[in-house]
Write a protein that holds these residues in place. Structure first.
Motif, PDB file in Angstrom:
ATOM      1  N   LYS A 148       0.714  -1.291   0.124  1.00 27.05           N
ATOM      2  CA  LYS A 148       0.028   0.098   0.100  1.00 27.05           C
ATOM      3  C   LYS A 148       1.137   1.051  -0.383  1.00 27.05           C
ATOM      4  CE  LYS A 148      -1.329   1.923   4.084  1.00 27.05           C
ATOM      5  NZ  LYS A 148       0.295   1.568   5.384  1.00 27.05           N
ATOM      6  N   HIS A 178      -0.392  -5.646   5.660  1.00 31.89           N
ATOM      7  CA  HIS A 178       0.341  -6.982   6.744  1.00 31.89           C
ATOM      8  C   HIS A 178      -0.670  -7.389   7.937  1.00 31.89           C
ATOM      9  CE1 HIS A 178       0.945  -2.909   8.704  1.00 31.89           C
ATOM     10  NE2 HIS A 178       1.187  -3.702  10.010  1.00 31.89           N
ATOM     11  N   TYR A 179      -2.423  -6.314   8.254  1.00 32.17           N
ATOM     12  CA  TYR A 179      -2.789  -7.039   9.327  1.00 32.17           C
ATOM     13  C   TYR A 179      -3.333  -8.628   9.249  1.00 32.17           C
ATOM     14  CZ  TYR A 179      -2.696  -3.002  12.646  1.00 32.17           C
ATOM     15  OH  TYR A 179      -1.868  -1.911  13.543  1.00 32.17           O
ATOM     16  N   LYS A 182      -1.303 -10.925  10.606  1.00 29.67           N
ATOM     17  CA  LYS A 182      -1.086 -11.115  12.268  1.00 29.67           C
ATOM     18  C   LYS A 182      -1.524 -12.544  12.664  1.00 29.67           C
ATOM     19  CE  LYS A 182      -0.890  -6.087  12.652  1.00 29.67           C
ATOM     20  NZ  LYS A 182       0.893  -5.518  13.503  1.00 29.67           N
ATOM     21  N   GLU A 216      -0.700   3.780  18.056  1.00 30.00           N
ATOM     22  CA  GLU A 216       0.708   3.967  18.361  1.00 30.00           C
ATOM     23  C   GLU A 216       1.384   4.682  19.024  1.00 30.00           C
ATOM     24  OE1 GLU A 216       2.303   3.105  14.392  1.00 30.00           O
ATOM     25  OE2 GLU A 216       0.734   3.433  13.770  1.00 30.00           O
ATOM     26  N   ARG A 223       9.322   8.974   8.354  1.00 25.78           N
ATOM     27  CA  ARG A 223       8.209   8.846   6.933  1.00 25.78           C
ATOM     28  C   ARG A 223       7.524  10.272   6.582  1.00 25.78           C
ATOM     29  NH1 ARG A 223       5.134   4.759   8.410  1.00 25.78           N
ATOM     30  NH2 ARG A 223       4.354   3.989   6.146  1.00 25.78           N
ATOM     31  N   TYR A 226       5.964  11.058   3.692  1.00 22.02           N
ATOM     32  CA  TYR A 226       5.056   9.328   2.971  1.00 22.02           C
ATOM     33  C   TYR A 226       3.946  10.289   3.625  1.00 22.02           C
ATOM     34  CZ  TYR A 226       2.046   5.968   4.100  1.00 22.02           C
ATOM     35  OH  TYR A 226       0.969   5.287   4.601  1.00 22.02           O
ATOM     36  N   ASP A 235      -3.948   6.120   5.701  1.00 24.31           N
ATOM     37  CA  ASP A 235      -2.692   4.903   6.187  1.00 24.31           C
ATOM     38  C   ASP A 235      -3.249   3.720   6.943  1.00 24.31           C
ATOM     39  OD1 ASP A 235       0.079   4.252   6.466  1.00 24.31           O
ATOM     40  OD2 ASP A 235      -0.119   5.052   8.543  1.00 24.31           O
ATOM     41  N   MET A 236      -4.497   4.259   7.269  1.00 30.69           N
ATOM     42  CA  MET A 236      -4.478   2.715   8.425  1.00 30.69           C
ATOM     43  C   MET A 236      -6.314   2.231   8.007  1.00 30.69           C
ATOM     44  SD  MET A 236      -2.451   2.126  10.669  1.00 30.69           S
ATOM     45  CE  MET A 236      -2.894   1.290  11.830  1.00 30.69           C
ATOM     46  N   HIS A 240      -5.942  -1.711   6.618  1.00 31.75           N
ATOM     47  CA  HIS A 240      -6.258  -2.331   8.159  1.00 31.75           C
ATOM     48  C   HIS A 240      -7.380  -2.556   9.198  1.00 31.75           C
ATOM     49  CE1 HIS A 240      -1.980  -2.491   7.074  1.00 31.75           C
ATOM     50  NE2 HIS A 240      -1.738  -1.101   7.632  1.00 31.75           N
ATOM     51  N   LYS A 336      -0.947   7.988  15.774  1.00 31.10           N
ATOM     52  CA  LYS A 336       0.084   8.216  15.945  1.00 31.10           C
ATOM     53  C   LYS A 336       0.198   8.959  17.905  1.00 31.10           C
ATOM     54  CE  LYS A 336       1.442   6.688  11.790  1.00 31.10           C
ATOM     55  NZ  LYS A 336       2.078   5.329  11.921  1.00 31.10           N
ATOM     56  N   GLN A 374      -2.488  -7.199  19.533  1.00 24.07           N
ATOM     57  CA  GLN A 374      -0.414  -7.034  19.450  1.00 24.07           C
ATOM     58  C   GLN A 374      -0.885  -5.959  21.110  1.00 24.07           C
ATOM     59  OE1 GLN A 374       0.826  -7.509  15.580  1.00 24.07           O
ATOM     60  NE2 GLN A 374       2.367  -5.527  16.799  1.00 24.07           N
TER      61      GLN A 374
HETATM   62  C1  BG6 Z   1       1.776   0.586   7.991  1.00 18.47           C
HETATM   63  C2  BG6 Z   1       1.528   2.095   8.500  1.00 18.47           C
HETATM   64  O1  BG6 Z   1       1.130   0.069   7.332  1.00 18.47           O
HETATM   65  O2  BG6 Z   1       1.040   0.331   9.508  1.00 18.47           O
HETATM   66  C3  BG6 Z   1       2.178   2.717   9.355  1.00 18.47           C
HETATM   67  O3  BG6 Z   1       1.761   2.463   7.485  1.00 18.47           O
HETATM   68  C4  BG6 Z   1       1.538   2.052  11.265  1.00 18.47           C
HETATM   69  O4  BG6 Z   1       2.053   4.007   9.539  1.00 18.47           O
HETATM   70  C5  BG6 Z   1       1.915   0.067  10.434  1.00 18.47           C
HETATM   71  O5  BG6 Z   1       3.247   2.547  12.047  1.00 18.47           O
HETATM   72  C6  BG6 Z   1       1.225  -0.046  11.709  1.00 18.47           C
HETATM   73  O6  BG6 Z   1       1.808  -1.125  12.582  1.00 18.47           O
HETATM   74  P1  BG6 Z   1       1.638  -2.059  13.025  1.00 18.47           P
HETATM   75  O7  BG6 Z   1       1.612  -4.082  12.211  1.00 18.47           O
HETATM   76  O8  BG6 Z   1       2.128  -1.786  13.839  1.00 18.47           O
HETATM   77  O9  BG6 Z   1       0.040  -2.091  13.789  1.00 18.47           O
END
Ligand code: BG6
Length: 485
Positions: A148, A178-179, A182, A216, A223, A226, A235-236, A240, A336, A374
């Motif tokens: 992404k 990537h979520y 997990k 987070e 970054r 971006y 972004d999220m 995700h 964030k 997590q």
């Molecule tokens: C990414 C975002 O896709 O996911 C980041 O671009 C974010 O900004 C990250 O920090 C969070 O991933 P995770 O696995 O740490 O929750």
């Protein structure tokens, strides 16, 4: 199962993602015996690196998570570097020659993965050049992995998809979220569909609301370029967060095939209540962090951010207008520089019609099912039980299951699982175009509204749980965020 064989070509191999996630994941796959000797990794990038420089970087990326030095040299001997200007067709001819040679040596059967770990502006041009140079017509299978952001909004995502689909079939395109790699996100389905005690209650008659938090503690680190163009929604949320909503809300698939699971997820995304631009305020709130206990404000992180109106926090109420979920809000929040790194889902059940044990009307201990994604992995069920001793006082108790504790090992990292899935051709945990499109169409009105007006930022302190508005969003429905600790 036979171990998969392939050459993995990474575009953007000198970048951050390759270093943080891709090399360590490939290393672990080899260590764990998931892939054998029949593989090679070709890194490409604009820098004029040699194989040796590249291999040194791969080694460094592994940090201290290595077993022995001998192993390491054998491992990195599978890595090769090919300098490449993505818009220069002749660079691709050299790449084809290298792949051909490696395929003979490593006996990978002509199986190729092209992993685009770089800015999406180049996806189209790379896809075209892969086609023009014949790189995608090797003897084995060819798969394209895309990171992404997949577009910037629905129209740009459509345009990007069109460019890629002109070269690759949908079955060859692995869009990473990537979520979905997990462990506990994958567990949502199993917890729901393998347990009679949950699935029968999993609807609007018994669940009052669902809360999904991905907070987070880090800021945007390096970054900001971006991130400032993106913001928390792109972004999220578009990816995700909506993927987690889909997994929590989908109907049971008729079987566990990729097609069936994806099609159930798409149905949920289609049922999300679409907002009008002027109705967004009823459902979504945003925030940007200012100075606080854990750091300086976003606008001070870099000179170009000094007047930024990019949101670093978002909370929203998502309604799913279908038979199962009508009337049940799914609240999401992500940001964030919040108090804590935590990804957690809380499913709040409705109270029983009359609770004889509450001493007053305010008292309320609804049953909660908490899915910890997590940093802890597990599930916790909150129930009510009698306080020990005389009387019938009630108190909340919890039944907890800790994934790591039981297995005694760290669960594999998301990227490790997803790279392996791609190598064996399992697309289940990658997003189909229809999911991406539906998600963009849901978030587009939010983006439109927020781009058009001036927010009152900063509105939450670094190290807090976000702006007050996020609390009010639930309060107006008679709920509150359950603490994530
Ligand atoms: C990414 C975002 O896709 O996911 C980041 O671009 C974010 O900004 C990250 O920090 C969070 O991933 P995770 O696995 O740490 O929750």
């Amino acid at each position: 199962q036979q171990r998969p064989k392939a050459v993995i070509v990474i575009f953007g191999a000198t970048g951050d993602l390759a270093k943080r996630k891709l090399f360590p994941s490939i290393y672990r796959l080899v260590q764990n015996g998931k892939i054998g000797e029949d593989f090679a990794v070709v890194g490409t990038g604009r820098r004029q690196w040699t194989n040796d420089v590249f291999r040194e970087n791969v080694k460094k990326s592994l940090g201290s998570n290595i077993s022995s030095h001998a192993d390491l040299d054998t491992f990195t001997s599978h890595f090769f570097y090919h300098p490449l200007d993505v818009s220069e067709p002749s660079s691709y001819l050299g790449l084809e020659a290298l792949l051909h040679e490696l395929e003979g040596y490593y006996k990978t059967g002509g199986n190729r993965i092209f992993y685009l770990a770089m800015a999406p502006d180049f996806f189209g041009i790379i896809a075209n050049n892969l086609k023009a140079s014949g790189l995608k017509d090797a003897a084995g299978w060819t798969r394209l992995v895309i990171e992404k952001p997949f577009g910037n909004d629905l129209p740009s995502a459509k345009a990007l998809n069109k460019e890629i689909r002109a070269v690759f079939d949908e079955e060859q395109i692995y869009r990473i979220d990537h979520y979905l790699g997990k462990e506990m996100v994958q567990n949502i389905e199993v917890i729901r569909f393998a347990n009679g005690i949950f699935e029968h209650l999993w609807n609007n008659r018994f669940i009052s609301n669902v809360q999904i938090t991905s907070s987070e503690s880090l800021g945007v680190e390096d970054r900001s370029r971006y991130y400032d163009n993106s913001g928390a929604v792109r972004d999220m949320v578009q990816n995700h967060m909506l993927q987690m909503v889909a997994l929590l809300a989908m109907e049971p698939p008729i079987n566990l095939t990729t097609e069936e699971i994806r099609s159930e997820k798409v149905k949920v995304l289609r049922a999300l209540r679409q907002m009008e631009v002027n109705g967004v305020d009823d459902y979504f709130v945003r925030g940007q962090y200012g100075d606080g206990e854990t750091g300086i404000g976003y606008r001070k992180e870099a000179p170009q951010l000094s007047a930024s109106k990019t949101e670093t926090f978002v909370a929203g109420k998502i309604m799913i207008d279908n038979y199962r979920w009508a009337g049940v809000p799914f609240y999401i929040r992500t940001g964030k520089r919040m108090a804590k790194k935590s990804i957690k889902i809380v499913v709040e059940f409705k109270d029983i019609p009359m609770n004889l044990y509450y001493k007053n009307k305010q008292e309320k201990h609804p049953n909660l099912l908490v899915i910890n994604i997590q940093p802890n992995e597990g599930i916790t069920l909150y129930l009510n039980a009698k306080k020990a001793g005389a009387g019938t006082d009630v108190k909340p108790i919890k039944l907890a299951y800790n994934n790591n504790g039981i297995n005694g090992i760290n669960t594999p990292e998301a990227y490790e699982k997803l790279i392996y899935d791609c190598m064996i051709g399992d697309m289940t945990n990658f997003t189909h175009w229809n999911e991406v499109a539906q998600s963009w169409s849901f978030v587009d009105p939010i983006l439109k509204l927020w781009e058009s007006d001036q927010p009152d930022f900063p509105n939450y302190a670094a190290g807090s749980m976000g702006p007050l508005e996020a609390d009010k969003l639930l309060e107006k429905d008679g709920f509150h965020w359950w603490p994530i600790v």
